[in-house]
Design an enzyme around this catalytic site. Structure first.
Site, short mmCIF file in Angstrom:
data_model
loop_
_atom_site.label_atom_id
_atom_site.label_comp_id
_atom_site.label_asym_id
_atom_site.label_seq_id
_atom_site.Cartn_x
_atom_site.Cartn_y
_atom_site.Cartn_z
N TYR A 132 -2.40 -0.76 10.34
CA TYR A 132 -2.46 -1.16 8.93
C TYR A 132 -1.20 -0.70 8.20
O TYR A 132 -0.57 -1.48 7.47
CB TYR A 132 -3.69 -0.53 8.29
CG TYR A 132 -3.83 -0.74 6.80
CD1 TYR A 132 -4.35 -1.91 6.28
CD2 TYR A 132 -3.44 0.26 5.91
CE1 TYR A 132 -4.48 -2.09 4.91
CE2 TYR A 132 -3.57 0.10 4.54
CZ TYR A 132 -4.09 -1.09 4.05
OH TYR A 132 -4.22 -1.25 2.68
N SER A 190 0.85 -1.19 0.00
CA SER A 190 0.00 0.00 0.00
C SER A 190 0.88 1.24 0.00
O SER A 190 2.04 1.21 0.46
CB SER A 190 -0.89 0.01 1.24
OG SER A 190 -1.51 1.28 1.42
#
Length: 289
Positions: free
Chosen positions: A192, A179
């Site tokens: 995350y 990501s």
């Protein structure tokens, strides 16, 4: 893009239930009806975790269009998994759907074995399953949430890769979904972001490991920017959704179908001289990583 809508309730166990793609407004664009395969993955078998919706669904479909059979791993979204299976079969591929928790090592082992038994081989592993939780204050992040996020996002990659190594050989490809948060961080997605940083390091380390090199297995990844998937409306407050993706140079969120070709490239022989790398499909944000 229409104003996003999604109704979700946080359950007693402290993390969101899997999100149903068909409930989203507007619908994510997972399938490019104009995509024409050219046999890049003909005769190969792939396994895609989190393949029932969003990025995973788009990748699974593109793989099928390129001639691959696909095993789709999903958590609980039965209707999305069925839709993905239908799409893959219409594209000409065989599809196996397997329900379970990739944060559990025993399940990962069984999923790999079942895939090989049903599809006859394993050439491509896409570690894509992920979850995230919106928290503005670090005090809100419980130990249970940290454990859950790490198990789903990074422990699963170790579990799936360990189990797959028995079957992957020269020309095999492992593709990990990281990501943009691995490079920029996100103040409301701290756990995350940490897992995504770990995924980048895992990808680089595995690509240089002598076992992977000796077997001719390439390990790469894709680091998406803001992509409109079921994970987003289930995570962020409605007021945040209205501006989702508008902070990119392209001033919009990406669609799952816009990532699919990057995974096809990394899965195919087109990327035969690439390993340990990340492709940044993020709307034009430069991260220099």
């Amino acid at each position: 893009m229409k104003e996003p809508e999604f109704k979700s309730q946080k359950p007693e166990h402290g993390y969101f239930e899997p999100d149903i793609q068909s409930n989203m407004v507007p619908q994510p664009e997972s399938i490019d009806p104009n995509y024409k395969g050219s046999g890049k993955l003909e005769g190969k078998a792939a396994i895609v975790t989190g393949g029932d919706s969003g990025i995973g669904q788009a990748v699974a479909y593109a793989f099928a269009k390129e001639g691959a059979d696909v095993s789709v791993i999903y958590y609980e979204a039965e209707s999305d998994a069925k839709q993905t299976k239908t799409l893959i079969e219409k594209a000409g591929g065989r599809c196996l759907t397997i329900r379970g928790d990739v944060g559990n090592e025993a399940f990962c082992q069984k999923a790999i074995e079942q895939t090989v038994n049903m599809l006859g081989r394993l050439d491509i592993l896409v570690n894509n399953a992920g979850e995230q939780h919106y928290c503005e204050r670090i005090e809100e992040i419980t130990s249970e949430q940290i454990d859950r996020t790490f198990r789903t996002n990074i422990f699963s990659m170790f579990y799936m890769t360990k189990a797959a190594m028995k079957y992957l050989y020269k020309g095999g490809s492992i593709i990990n979904t990281a990501s943009i948060t691995a490079y920029q961080g996100n103040p409301v997605l701290m756990d995350y972001s940490a897992t995504k940083g770990a995924i980048v390091s895992f990808t680089r380390a595995a690509s240089q490991n002598k076992e992977f090199l000796a077997k001719g297995i390439r390990v790469n990844g894709v680091a998406p920017g803001p992509i409109w998937t079921p994970l987003i409306p289930a995570t962020f407050p409605n007021e945040k959704l209205k501006k989702f993706g508008q902070d990119t140079p392209m001033k919009r969120p990406g669609q799952p179908r816009e990532l699919a070709a990057a995974y096809v490239y990394l899965a195919s022989n087109d990327s035969s001289y690439m390993s340990g790398q990340m492709l940044h499909v993020n709307g034009g944000t430069v991260v220099n990583g």
